[in-house]
Design an enzyme around this catalytic site. Structure first.
Site, PDB file in Angstrom:
ATOM      1  N   HIS A   1      44.444  13.095  63.089  1.00 27.07           N
ATOM      2  CA  HIS A   1      44.429  12.050  62.077  1.00 27.07           C
ATOM      3  C   HIS A   1      45.866  11.601  61.844  1.00 27.07           C
ATOM      4  O   HIS A   1      46.671  12.356  61.286  1.00 27.07           O
ATOM      5  CB  HIS A   1      43.821  12.556  60.766  1.00 27.07           C
ATOM      6  CG  HIS A   1      42.347  12.818  60.852  1.00 27.07           C
ATOM      7  ND1 HIS A   1      41.430  12.070  60.158  1.00 27.07           N
ATOM      8  CD2 HIS A   1      41.638  13.723  61.556  1.00 27.07           C
ATOM      9  CE1 HIS A   1      40.220  12.534  60.417  1.00 27.07           C
ATOM     10  NE2 HIS A   1      40.326  13.535  61.265  1.00 27.07           N
TER      11      HIS A   1
ATOM     12  N   ARG B   1      27.128  24.155  63.188  1.00 22.15           N
ATOM     13  CA  ARG B   1      25.978  23.289  63.451  1.00 22.15           C
ATOM     14  C   ARG B   1      24.985  23.450  62.312  1.00 22.15           C
ATOM     15  O   ARG B   1      24.492  24.545  62.049  1.00 22.15           O
ATOM     16  CB  ARG B   1      25.319  23.647  64.784  1.00 22.15           C
ATOM     17  CG  ARG B   1      24.180  22.712  65.162  1.00 22.15           C
ATOM     18  CD  ARG B   1      23.719  22.958  66.595  1.00 22.15           C
ATOM     19  NE  ARG B   1      22.602  22.106  66.953  1.00 22.15           N
ATOM     20  CZ  ARG B   1      22.688  20.830  67.321  1.00 22.15           C
ATOM     21  NH1 ARG B   1      23.900  20.276  67.379  1.00 22.15           N
ATOM     22  NH2 ARG B   1      21.630  20.121  67.629  1.00 22.15           N
TER      23      ARG B   1
ATOM     24  N   LYS C   1      23.694  32.368  62.332  1.00 21.18           N
ATOM     25  CA  LYS C   1      24.546  32.780  61.215  1.00 21.18           C
ATOM     26  C   LYS C   1      24.544  34.307  61.066  1.00 21.18           C
ATOM     27  O   LYS C   1      25.592  34.934  60.821  1.00 21.18           O
ATOM     28  CB  LYS C   1      24.060  32.121  59.922  1.00 21.18           C
ATOM     29  CG  LYS C   1      24.285  30.615  59.852  1.00 21.18           C
ATOM     30  CD  LYS C   1      25.750  30.287  59.608  1.00 21.18           C
ATOM     31  CE  LYS C   1      25.952  28.834  59.242  1.00 21.18           C
ATOM     32  NZ  LYS C   1      27.343  28.508  58.887  1.00 21.18           N
TER      33      LYS C   1
ATOM     34  N   PHE D   1      30.236  18.069  53.849  1.00 22.75           N
ATOM     35  CA  PHE D   1      29.973  17.898  52.419  1.00 22.75           C
ATOM     36  C   PHE D   1      30.803  18.860  51.567  1.00 22.75           C
ATOM     37  O   PHE D   1      31.536  18.442  50.663  1.00 22.75           O
ATOM     38  CB  PHE D   1      28.477  18.089  52.156  1.00 22.75           C
ATOM     39  CG  PHE D   1      28.101  18.127  50.706  1.00 22.75           C
ATOM     40  CD1 PHE D   1      28.398  17.060  49.872  1.00 22.75           C
ATOM     41  CD2 PHE D   1      27.461  19.230  50.173  1.00 22.75           C
ATOM     42  CE1 PHE D   1      28.059  17.090  48.521  1.00 22.75           C
ATOM     43  CE2 PHE D   1      27.112  19.274  48.828  1.00 22.75           C
ATOM     44  CZ  PHE D   1      27.415  18.202  48.008  1.00 22.75           C
TER      45      PHE D   1
ATOM     46  N   ALA E   1      32.840  24.991  59.067  1.00 21.78           N
ATOM     47  CA  ALA E   1      32.335  24.215  60.191  1.00 21.78           C
ATOM     48  C   ALA E   1      31.199  24.954  60.896  1.00 21.78           C
ATOM     49  O   ALA E   1      31.186  26.184  60.976  1.00 21.78           O
ATOM     50  CB  ALA E   1      33.458  23.924  61.181  1.00 21.78           C
TER      51      ALA E   1
ATOM     52  N   SER F   1      25.571  24.398  42.893  1.00 17.42           N
ATOM     53  CA  SER F   1      26.452  23.234  42.823  1.00 17.42           C
ATOM     54  C   SER F   1      27.622  23.436  43.774  1.00 17.42           C
ATOM     55  O   SER F   1      28.150  24.548  43.914  1.00 17.42           O
ATOM     56  CB  SER F   1      26.955  23.067  41.390  1.00 17.42           C
ATOM     57  OG  SER F   1      28.172  22.353  41.352  1.00 17.42           O
TER      58      SER F   1
ATOM     59  N   TYR G   1      18.879  28.599  63.631  1.00 17.59           N
ATOM     60  CA  TYR G   1      19.999  28.385  62.722  1.00 17.59           C
ATOM     61  C   TYR G   1      20.333  29.672  61.965  1.00 17.59           C
ATOM     62  O   TYR G   1      21.482  30.145  61.978  1.00 17.59           O
ATOM     63  CB  TYR G   1      19.670  27.266  61.739  1.00 17.59           C
ATOM     64  CG  TYR G   1      20.655  27.130  60.606  1.00 17.59           C
ATOM     65  CD1 TYR G   1      21.932  26.618  60.829  1.00 17.59           C
ATOM     66  CD2 TYR G   1      20.313  27.503  59.306  1.00 17.59           C
ATOM     67  CE1 TYR G   1      22.844  26.499  59.786  1.00 17.59           C
ATOM     68  CE2 TYR G   1      21.213  27.380  58.259  1.00 17.59           C
ATOM     69  CZ  TYR G   1      22.485  26.876  58.502  1.00 17.59           C
ATOM     70  OH  TYR G   1      23.381  26.759  57.472  1.00 17.59           O
TER      71      TYR G   1
END
Length: 326
Positions: A44, A78, A154, A19, A76, A216, A150
């Site tokens: 790609h 998880r 981090k 995102f 990047a 935002s 999680y």
């Protein structure tokens, strides 16, 4: 976005298909002075900017992606999953901790100047039912940190980056955002917009006095650019958020206005919701709806002179304008 922040030096972006990554690539592509490449799992053919590195973990080979790179934005990882299986918890440590430190070690060897790591405010805490004056600052550590794989992964990455910076020339800057929103957002906010668009009754009418920080995606990108280049960002940790916090009720009302629908807010007393949550095992959901999670961003303002360029209400309206149910 302030294009004056963008330098001609080469940036490696990980998590380009996520995102935040998609928005960051889109914004950087608008600047003629920006030079960047993207790390991806596979090649790609349509874009030479995407360099395949495979899965991110302790054995990832970053050498090809790091050629001539001076700065890194490490997005990047998880993502947090609410209902994680116990057997999968070690994957957080493998990807978010070991994968990050593998990148940092190879970046240091390749002569990269600075790595910006996107962590999470969950390192500081997951909210409280009592009011917060300023919110979590950079010295706070969650009491339940070791119960959240999680957040722990981090945090361990943050600790590891600090050690690598002490022993190498690589600089780091860590940003800890709360929930991130913007066009194309998924997860709980997408579920909420669908519920609003379909006219579902929402029992949030009494959730009008809590305060929750958000950011935002465009404000976060602006903070990332400041963290990449500002000299005072060297080896610093910053909590970042929009300037304003919002109650759950206000959040629903702003999104509804942007979608041009009238919200069906049901006025159920908070104590009734709390009892029901206890009976049904939904205490965590109750805490997120009625609790507070504020972020203290004064440090990044003081050290870097950074303030979020977009106002929360307007950014929410941009994010959810005319978004109907799917």
């Amino acid at each position: 976005m302030n294009f004056k922040m963008i330098k001609s030096e080469k940036i490696l972006i990980t998590g380009c298909n996520g995102f935040v990554g998609r928005h960051l690539v889109s914004q950087l592509s608008k600047s003629p002075s920006s030079s960047f490449v993207c790390a991806s799992r596979v090649a790609h053919e349509q874009s030479p900017k995407f360099i395949p590195v495979g899965s991110i973990g302790p054995d990832t080979d970053w050498s090809e992606a790091l050629k001539d790179v001076t700065h890194i934005v490490h997005l990047a990882g998880r993502a947090h999953i609410m209902r994680e299986k116990t057997a999968d918890r070690s994957l957080y440590e493998m990807t978010n901790t070991a994968g990050t430190l593998r990148l940092a070690e190879q970046a240091a060897s390749a002569g990269v100047k600075r790595l910006v790591f996107i962590s999470t405010i969950k390192v500081c805490g997951d909210g409280t039912l009592s009011p917060q004056i300023y919110g979590y600052n950079e010295t706070d550590t969650a009491e339940s940190l070791h119960e959240d794989p999680y957040a722990l992964s981090k945090y361990n990455a943050e600790v590891g980056l600090t050690k690598i910076a002490k022993n190498t020339e690589l600089e780091f800057c860590i940003l800890r955002p709360p929930i991130i929103y913007g066009p194309g957002v998924k997860g709980n906010l997408l579920s909420l917009t669908k519920a609003i668009g379909r006219g579902y009754p929402l029992p949030f009418g009494d959730a009008r006095n809590n305060q929750r920080s958000m950011i935002s995606v465009f404000n976060l990108i602006d903070a990332i650019l400041a963290a990449l280049y500002h000299p005072n960002a060297k080896n610093e940790i910053f909590n970042v958020a929009d300037a304003e916090a919002v109650s759950t009720k206000e959040l629903v009302e702003i999104i509804s206005e942007a979608m041009h629908v009238k919200p069906k807010l049901v006025q159920i007393p908070k104590d009734v919701c709390r009892i029901a949550a206890g009976i049904t095992g939904k205490v965590g959901l109750y805490n997120r709806i009625f609790g507070n999670l504020k972020v203290d961003s004064r440090k990044i303002n003081y050290k870097l002179g950074w303030t979020p360029p977009g106002r929360l209400a307007e950014e929410l309206r941009i994010s959810f304008a005319a978004k109907g149910p799917k």
